[in-house]
Write a protein that holds these residues in place. Structure first.
Motif, mmCIF file in Angstrom:
data_model
loop_
_atom_site.group_PDB
_atom_site.id
_atom_site.type_symbol
_atom_site.label_atom_id
_atom_site.label_comp_id
_atom_site.label_asym_id
_atom_site.label_seq_id
_atom_site.Cartn_x
_atom_site.Cartn_y
_atom_site.Cartn_z
ATOM 1 N N GLY A 190 0.819 -1.215 0.000
ATOM 2 C CA GLY A 190 0.000 0.000 0.000
ATOM 3 C C GLY A 190 0.850 1.260 0.000
ATOM 4 O O GLY A 190 0.572 2.209 -0.755
ATOM 5 N N TYR A 191 1.885 1.280 0.828
ATOM 6 C CA TYR A 191 2.793 2.429 0.826
ATOM 7 C C TYR A 191 3.482 2.563 -0.520
ATOM 8 O O TYR A 191 3.661 3.660 -1.044
ATOM 9 C CB TYR A 191 3.848 2.300 1.932
ATOM 10 N N TRP A 192 3.919 1.433 -1.076
ATOM 11 C CA TRP A 192 4.614 1.437 -2.358
ATOM 12 C C TRP A 192 3.734 2.052 -3.450
ATOM 13 O O TRP A 192 4.189 2.890 -4.229
ATOM 14 C CB TRP A 192 5.017 0.013 -2.747
ATOM 15 N N LYS A 193 2.478 1.623 -3.513
ATOM 16 C CA LYS A 193 1.573 2.135 -4.550
ATOM 17 C C LYS A 193 1.449 3.646 -4.470
ATOM 18 O O LYS A 193 1.494 4.344 -5.488
ATOM 19 C CB LYS A 193 0.206 1.463 -4.433
ATOM 20 N N LYS A 194 1.307 4.175 -3.272
ATOM 21 C CA LYS A 194 1.163 5.625 -3.106
ATOM 22 C C LYS A 194 2.470 6.350 -3.379
ATOM 23 O O LYS A 194 2.486 7.397 -4.041
ATOM 24 C CB LYS A 194 0.673 5.944 -1.693
ATOM 25 N N LEU A 195 3.570 5.829 -2.860
ATOM 26 C CA LEU A 195 4.871 6.478 -3.001
ATOM 27 C C LEU A 195 5.368 6.423 -4.449
ATOM 28 O O LEU A 195 6.065 7.334 -4.906
ATOM 29 C CB LEU A 195 5.883 5.826 -2.060
ATOM 30 N N SER A 196 4.999 5.390 -5.186
ATOM 31 C CA SER A 196 5.513 5.238 -6.550
ATOM 32 C C SER A 196 4.813 6.152 -7.553
ATOM 33 O O SER A 196 5.326 6.354 -8.655
ATOM 34 C CB SER A 196 5.429 3.776 -6.999
ATOM 35 N N GLU A 197 3.679 6.749 -7.182
ATOM 36 C CA GLU A 197 2.996 7.673 -8.092
ATOM 37 C C GLU A 197 3.892 8.880 -8.341
ATOM 38 O O GLU A 197 4.280 9.580 -7.416
ATOM 39 C CB GLU A 197 1.659 8.117 -7.498
ATOM 40 N N GLY A 198 4.252 9.101 -9.591
ATOM 41 C CA GLY A 198 5.107 10.225 -9.950
ATOM 42 C C GLY A 198 6.579 9.997 -9.662
ATOM 43 O O GLY A 198 7.397 10.888 -9.851
ATOM 44 N N SER A 199 6.940 8.810 -9.181
ATOM 45 C CA SER A 199 8.330 8.484 -8.846
ATOM 46 C C SER A 199 8.964 7.669 -9.963
ATOM 47 O O SER A 199 8.277 7.114 -10.815
ATOM 48 C CB SER A 199 8.382 7.681 -7.542
ATOM 49 N N THR A 200 10.281 7.574 -9.927
ATOM 50 C CA THR A 200 11.026 6.729 -10.854
ATOM 51 C C THR A 200 11.327 5.418 -10.147
ATOM 52 O O THR A 200 12.052 5.404 -9.149
ATOM 53 C CB THR A 200 12.348 7.412 -11.270
ATOM 54 N N VAL A 201 10.753 4.333 -10.622
ATOM 55 C CA VAL A 201 10.973 3.020 -10.014
ATOM 56 C C VAL A 201 12.313 2.484 -10.500
ATOM 57 O O VAL A 201 12.544 2.353 -11.694
ATOM 58 C CB VAL A 201 9.824 2.052 -10.350
#
Length: 141
Positions: free
Chosen positions: A95-106
């Motif tokens: 859940g944290y990953w999904k939110k944090l990855s929005e607009g981020s570079t994986v």
């Protein structure tokens, strides 16, 4: 469910020495997993370097460190740390990953790894690199 956020320092070839030093200063237990231990050797010369290490003390001190592999760019003082978010619940970390990855570079997709049930790395829109994983218990060294 709970998570823990810790400074995760990035070194090149001397993470074990740094962790030993911090343990001598703050006390506590040191755990170090090498690239060989995690079956993640990309360069045989780096097999015994620290892929994941930490010092924790009963008083609450905690720091993580690893040796940046030679295949990745590294310059002392540039990108000297990650923010590590560790938890015991895969759904919570996801859940944290999904939110944090929005607009981020994986950089590394959140997925099972040989050394953790889930592991992922990304750089957020502010240039901060985050590592999220589901914790595994290791014996102190």
């Amino acid at each position: 469910m709970s998570i823990n956020t810790v400074a995760h320092i990035n070194l090149r070839g001397n993470a074990r020495a740094a962790l030993d030093f911090y343990r001598a200063v703050f006390g506590g237990d040191l755990v170090a997993v090498t690239y060989a231990d995690a079956r993640n050797v990309q360069n045989p010369d780096e097999a015994d370097q620290v892929m994941w290490g930490q010092v924790t003390s009963a008083e609450g001190f905690q720091i993580m460190a690893y040796d940046v592999p030679s295949a990745r760019p590294w310059s002392q003082g540039e990108s000297p740390f990650f923010v590590s978010v560790r938890g015991s619940d895969a759904d919570e970390i996801t859940g944290y990953w999904k939110k944090l990855s929005e607009g981020s570079t994986v950089l590394v997709d959140l997925a099972p790894a040989d050394w953790a049930p889930l592991y992922g790395m990304l750089t957020d829109p502010f240039g901060v690199t985050w590592v999220l994983d589901v914790a595994v218990e290791y014996d102190a060294a």
